[in-house]
Motif scaffolding. Structure first.
Motif, PDB file in Angstrom:
ATOM      1  N   SER A  80      -5.479  10.447 -72.876  1.00 44.19           N
ATOM      2  CA  SER A  80      -6.167   9.082 -72.080  1.00 44.19           C
ATOM      3  C   SER A  80      -6.250   9.273 -70.591  1.00 44.19           C
ATOM      4  O   SER A  80      -5.723  10.228 -70.117  1.00 44.19           O
ATOM      5  CB  SER A  80      -5.313   8.001 -72.365  1.00 44.19           C
ATOM      6  OG  SER A  80      -4.064   7.966 -71.806  1.00 44.19           O
ATOM      7  N   LYS A  81      -7.170   8.682 -69.907  1.00 47.24           N
ATOM      8  CA  LYS A  81      -7.560   8.788 -68.702  1.00 47.24           C
ATOM      9  C   LYS A  81      -7.403   7.416 -68.024  1.00 47.24           C
ATOM     10  O   LYS A  81      -7.590   6.420 -68.396  1.00 47.24           O
ATOM     11  CB  LYS A  81      -8.804   9.467 -68.395  1.00 47.24           C
ATOM     12  CG  LYS A  81     -10.180   8.601 -68.874  1.00 47.24           C
ATOM     13  CD  LYS A  81     -11.255   9.387 -68.380  1.00 47.24           C
ATOM     14  CE  LYS A  81     -12.440   8.311 -68.333  1.00 47.24           C
ATOM     15  NZ  LYS A  81     -14.079   8.834 -68.149  1.00 47.24           N
ATOM     16  N   THR A  82      -7.198   7.894 -66.534  1.00 49.49           N
ATOM     17  CA  THR A  82      -7.173   6.633 -65.755  1.00 49.49           C
ATOM     18  C   THR A  82      -8.694   6.382 -65.151  1.00 49.49           C
ATOM     19  O   THR A  82      -9.427   7.099 -65.452  1.00 49.49           O
ATOM     20  CB  THR A  82      -6.510   6.953 -64.276  1.00 49.49           C
ATOM     21  OG1 THR A  82      -7.096   7.905 -63.586  1.00 49.49           O
ATOM     22  CG2 THR A  82      -4.941   7.479 -64.879  1.00 49.49           C
ATOM     23  N   PRO A  83      -8.773   5.270 -64.266  1.00 50.02           N
ATOM     24  CA  PRO A  83     -10.181   5.201 -63.707  1.00 50.02           C
ATOM     25  C   PRO A  83     -10.527   5.942 -62.734  1.00 50.02           C
ATOM     26  O   PRO A  83     -11.734   5.853 -62.055  1.00 50.02           O
ATOM     27  CB  PRO A  83      -9.932   3.437 -63.273  1.00 50.02           C
ATOM     28  CG  PRO A  83      -8.884   3.087 -63.838  1.00 50.02           C
ATOM     29  CD  PRO A  83      -7.849   4.137 -64.159  1.00 50.02           C
ATOM     30  N   LEU A  84      -9.594   6.973 -62.274  1.00 50.26           N
ATOM     31  CA  LEU A  84      -9.872   7.556 -60.828  1.00 50.26           C
ATOM     32  C   LEU A  84     -11.396   8.490 -61.036  1.00 50.26           C
ATOM     33  O   LEU A  84     -12.077   8.325 -60.152  1.00 50.26           O
ATOM     34  CB  LEU A  84      -8.872   8.631 -60.720  1.00 50.26           C
ATOM     35  CG  LEU A  84      -8.906   9.309 -59.400  1.00 50.26           C
ATOM     36  CD1 LEU A  84      -9.351   8.363 -58.252  1.00 50.26           C
ATOM     37  CD2 LEU A  84      -7.668  10.409 -59.430  1.00 50.26           C
TER      38      LEU A  84
END
Length: 301
Positions: free
Chosen positions: A269-273
């Motif tokens: 999963s990824k962050t909004p960065l």
């Protein structure tokens, strides 16, 4: 870092492939060649560009690398530069961007300007401030308790000065933000969480040891830190955070650690960065903060 802009649909609608190394080499040449623009009294406007292309390019015709150089020199003069770029640098930059036949037409020139030259004039920049939180300064993972005995609070005035004086287009503050039952916390380790190949008894595994978890991930066992809503998870009280700054939290999934502010350690999963960097069309990213051996290193990579 934001993805390197790639010029598309060169001469005749063909696409010219560029490797990452070629892209960076070209970018460096352009940055050097465009230095005089950064010393000018104003920035080139669309009207400046049109006047220049009208002068040096006949309608629907190609221009040589030499003419492209002359066009750039003209733009530098129009924008109040005290000097023009070194001839060899200009030649190298334009030649690197030109199609293989060495000529450029107006659409090609404009495409080059928007994707490469304009970035040399003034790249869009982001500052990422990594994990300047109490637990890394004076809490359970305080840097001063490590071998180097560093005081993490010393970075705060430096970051504040950088934030105040540098014209960043985007500032992002990252935070470790773990639930209390996080799998990286040593007190939460149970035999059931270990991989079947792990022969040690959970009682014999010390703090900071590496273990293989049931899902195959290798995990360092940390003391509980940066627990959501706790004092240790708060930013240092003297760190200046602007109204327009963005905050990105990581390590929120109980079952997987996350050193990078882009994605978890398994990249599930990824962050909004990354989306933030794209939304702001960021070209260059600067990182500062704490824990270079873990968090900052992963951001930079």
């Amino acid at each position: 870092m934001a993805e390197e802009p790639q010029p598309k649909k060169w001469k005749g609608g063909e696409e010219q492939e560029r490797s990452a190394d070629d892209a960076m080499a070209t970018r460096h040449k352009v940055w050097q060649a465009m230095a005089p623009f950064r010393e000018g009294t104003r920035r080139p406007t669309p009207a400046d560009i049109k006047r220049t292309t009208d002068k040096f390019f006949e309608a629907n015709s190609s221009a040589s690398v030499e003419k492209c150089k002359d066009a750039l020199k003209e733009l530098m003069t129009q924008t109040g530069c005290n000097k023009v770029a070194d001839d060899a640098l200009l030649n190298s930059a334009v030649a690197a961007m030109a199609p293989k036949d060495g000529t450029v037409n107006v659409p090609d020139f404009l495409l080059c300007w928007n994707n490469w030259m304009k970035l040399g004039e003034r790249p869009r920049t982001a500052l990422i401030v990594v994990d300047v939180q109490h637990d890394f300064i004076d809490g359970s993972l305080a840097l001063r308790a490590c071998d180097a005995k560093q005081d993490g609070a010393e970075v705060v005035p430096i970051i504040n000065a950088l934030h105040r004086t540098a014209p960043f287009d985007l500032v992002v503050i990252t935070k470790d933000w773990h639930p209390r039952d996080h799998i990286s916390f040593h007190p939460n380790l149970t035999q059931e969480r270990l991989h079947s190949s792990e022969t040690r008894n959970v009682k014999d595994i010390p703090l900071f040891a590496q273990v293989k978890l049931a899902d195959g991930q290798t995990q360092t066992m940390w003391p509980a830190h940066c627990v959501q809503g706790s004092k240790g998870a708060e930013l240092h009280k003297d760190l200046e955070v602007g109204n327009l700054d963005h905050t990105v939290v990581k390590g929120t999934n109980s079952m997987i650690d996350s050193y990078s502010a882009f994605f978890d350690n398994a990249r599930k999963s990824k962050t909004p960065l990354s989306d933030l960097l794209r939304r702001y069309k960021i070209d260059d990213v600067y990182c500062c903060g704490l824990a270079y051996d873990r968090e900052q290193q992963h951001e930079c990579q």
